[in-house]
Design an enzyme around this catalytic site. Structure first.
Site, PDB file in Angstrom:
ATOM      1  N   SER A 124       0.614  38.654 -14.424  1.00 33.53           N
ATOM      2  CA  SER A 124      -0.823  38.499 -14.668  1.00 33.53           C
ATOM      3  C   SER A 124      -1.469  39.855 -14.913  1.00 33.53           C
ATOM      4  O   SER A 124      -1.053  40.873 -14.350  1.00 33.53           O
ATOM      5  CB  SER A 124      -1.450  37.866 -13.422  1.00 33.53           C
ATOM      6  OG  SER A 124      -2.845  37.942 -13.497  1.00 33.53           O
ATOM      7  N   TYR A 148      -3.035  37.962  -4.175  1.00 35.81           N
ATOM      8  CA  TYR A 148      -2.431  37.256  -5.313  1.00 35.81           C
ATOM      9  C   TYR A 148      -1.835  38.275  -6.297  1.00 35.81           C
ATOM     10  O   TYR A 148      -0.668  38.183  -6.701  1.00 35.81           O
ATOM     11  CB  TYR A 148      -3.486  36.372  -6.008  1.00 35.81           C
ATOM     12  CG  TYR A 148      -3.049  35.896  -7.373  1.00 35.81           C
ATOM     13  CD1 TYR A 148      -1.969  35.033  -7.511  1.00 35.81           C
ATOM     14  CD2 TYR A 148      -3.703  36.330  -8.540  1.00 35.81           C
ATOM     15  CE1 TYR A 148      -1.557  34.610  -8.774  1.00 35.81           C
ATOM     16  CE2 TYR A 148      -3.300  35.912  -9.785  1.00 35.81           C
ATOM     17  CZ  TYR A 148      -2.220  35.054  -9.899  1.00 35.81           C
ATOM     18  OH  TYR A 148      -1.807  34.653 -11.149  1.00 35.81           O
ATOM     19  N   LYS A 152       2.258  39.270  -7.415  1.00 40.22           N
ATOM     20  CA  LYS A 152       2.809  39.375  -8.778  1.00 40.22           C
ATOM     21  C   LYS A 152       3.469  40.737  -8.975  1.00 40.22           C
ATOM     22  O   LYS A 152       4.543  40.848  -9.566  1.00 40.22           O
ATOM     23  CB  LYS A 152       1.699  39.182  -9.818  1.00 40.22           C
ATOM     24  CG  LYS A 152       1.137  37.783  -9.869  1.00 40.22           C
ATOM     25  CD  LYS A 152       2.136  36.817 -10.486  1.00 40.22           C
ATOM     26  CE  LYS A 152       1.689  35.384 -10.412  1.00 40.22           C
ATOM     27  NZ  LYS A 152       2.728  34.420 -10.761  1.00 40.22           N
TER      28      LYS A 152
END
Ligand code: NAD
Ligand code: UD1
Length: 334
Positions: A124, A148, A152
């Site tokens: 992302s 989050y 990643k």
């Protein structure tokens, strides 16, 4: 040659699966349905006129993974399964590290054990953090500002070390910007199980009169109209980017990190106005406070994708708005 797609019934994976099926690839899908519906399997079969197996289960379930790999001759994995709410990751970081990092490690362990080395990972743009310059290119420093994004980046670090440890690994980390839109059949699209956090799915519910208005999170940013700017990318462009990434890793092993964006930012108001223009629907709005953790503007450098994948996004903001709405109408009437 069969490709395993994890998180296969989710928003982005289902569109990638549609593209791959339309290109005559053999697929197996795995999903635990924590953010998707099983009916997407039948819809994919209907829209592509192809049959393919779906397993309901978790990427952290090693026994199930071994069974899937022994039932099918899998040569590549596209790993979309993951949790993606920033707010939830702040509240429950362990859930995010367990699912997103733990799940990926389990999957990679089984792949290594069974000698499958081609891997495409859904990363992302959130790994970059606060922009030091824009557009973000792939060399921009990575300093994610929430768990989050951190999950990643941790997976990316694991994948880098893995590729360095054994030259058979062929890995693409695709850093997505803001995927929106839906398949031209309008049978599949973005359908979150809970209240949507992202702009496009929220706006769809306002247009469908399921919510009274859209709150614009701040109009006092230093942008042209004061609202946040993002690099929205049509999910079908993104899907096609995965086919190109597969071709790349089949030819060139090692580790590849590539942005998938359009390279063009659009503001919240631009998205709303474009939606209203192409659909004829009106979106009541209220101006609210800035959302915690939001960046004023970010967008991709799409140069590497163009050079390395020979891929660039072709669909417009109008295409994104119209296809999202047509999917929403189809869904409401079914
Ligand atoms: P999504 O929630 O629609 O799809 C993810 C799918 O994975 C869901 O169907 C969910 O049920 C499944 N899943 C989650 N954890 C699982 C597990 N442990 N085992 C099996 N299945 C599991 O989300 P999406 O928007 O399609 O995102 C796909 C991937 O792309 C995610 O990894 C996400 O982090 C990443 N990504 C998404 C965006 C975005 O804006 N949508 C942006 C950048 C990156
Ligand atoms: C969010 C996540 C990001 C993730 C991305 C794609 C946060 C802080 N960031 O980013 O990590 O990679 O989704 O899944 O959650 N907006 C409104 N009203 C709304 C919803 C959004 O005005 O109801 C605005 C936002 O302030 C932003 C733009 O719309 O300017 C896009 O928001 P969103 O779709 O949530 O995406 P990101 O903010 O890029």
């Amino acid at each position: 040659m069969t490709i395993l797609i994890t998180g296969g019934l989710g928003f982005i994976a289902s569109h990638a699966a549609a593209s791959l099926l339309e290109s005559n690839q053999e697929l197996v899908l795995l999903d635990n349905l924590c953010n998707s519906q099983e009916s997407v399997h039948q819809k994919l079969e209907k829209l592509t006129d192809r049959k393919f197996p779906f397993y309901r289960g978790d990427v952290r379930d090693k026994k199930l993974l071994r069974k899937i790999f022994s039932d099918h001759s899998i040569t590549a994995v596209m790993h979309f399964a993951g949790l993606k709410s920033v707010a939830e990751s702040v509240k429950d970081p362990l859930l995010y590290f367990d699912n997103n990092v733990g799940g990926t490690i389990t999957l990679l362990e089984v792949m290594q054990e069974l000698g499958v080395y081609q891997f495409i990972f859904s990363s992302s743009a959130t790994v970059y953090g606060v922009p030091e310059y824009l557009p973000y290119d792939e060399s921009h420093p990575t300093k994610p500002i929430n768990p989050y994004g951190q999950s990643k980046l941790q997976v990316e670090a694991i994948l880098k070390d893995l590729a360095a440890s054994d030259s058979r690994w062929a890995i693409a980390c695709l850093r997505y910007f803001n995927p929106v839109g839906a398949h031209p059949s309008h049978l599949i699209g973005e359908l979150p199980n809970d209240q949507p956090n992202n702009l496009m799915p929220f706006m769809m519910q306002v247009a469908a009169k399921q919510r009274p208005f859209l709150t614009v999170f701040g109009n006092d940013y230093e942008t042209a109209d004061g609202t946040g700017e993002r690099d929205y990318i049509h999910v079908m462009d993104l899907a096609e980017g995965h086919e190109k990434a597969l071709a790349l890793i089949q030819k060139t092993p090692g580790m590849h990190i590539i942005n998938l964006g359009t390279g063009k930012p659009h503001s919240v108001l631009e998205l709303v106005r474009t939606f209203e223009k192409v659909t004829g629907e009106s979106i009541p709005m209220q101006i609210g406070k800035r959302r915690d953790g939001d960046l004023p503007v970010y967008y991709a450098s799409a140069d590497k994708a163009k050079d390395v994948l020979q891929w660039q996004a072709t669909r417009t903001l109008a295409d994104m708005c119209l296809s999202s709405w047509q999917f929403q109408l189809q869904h409401l009437s079914s």
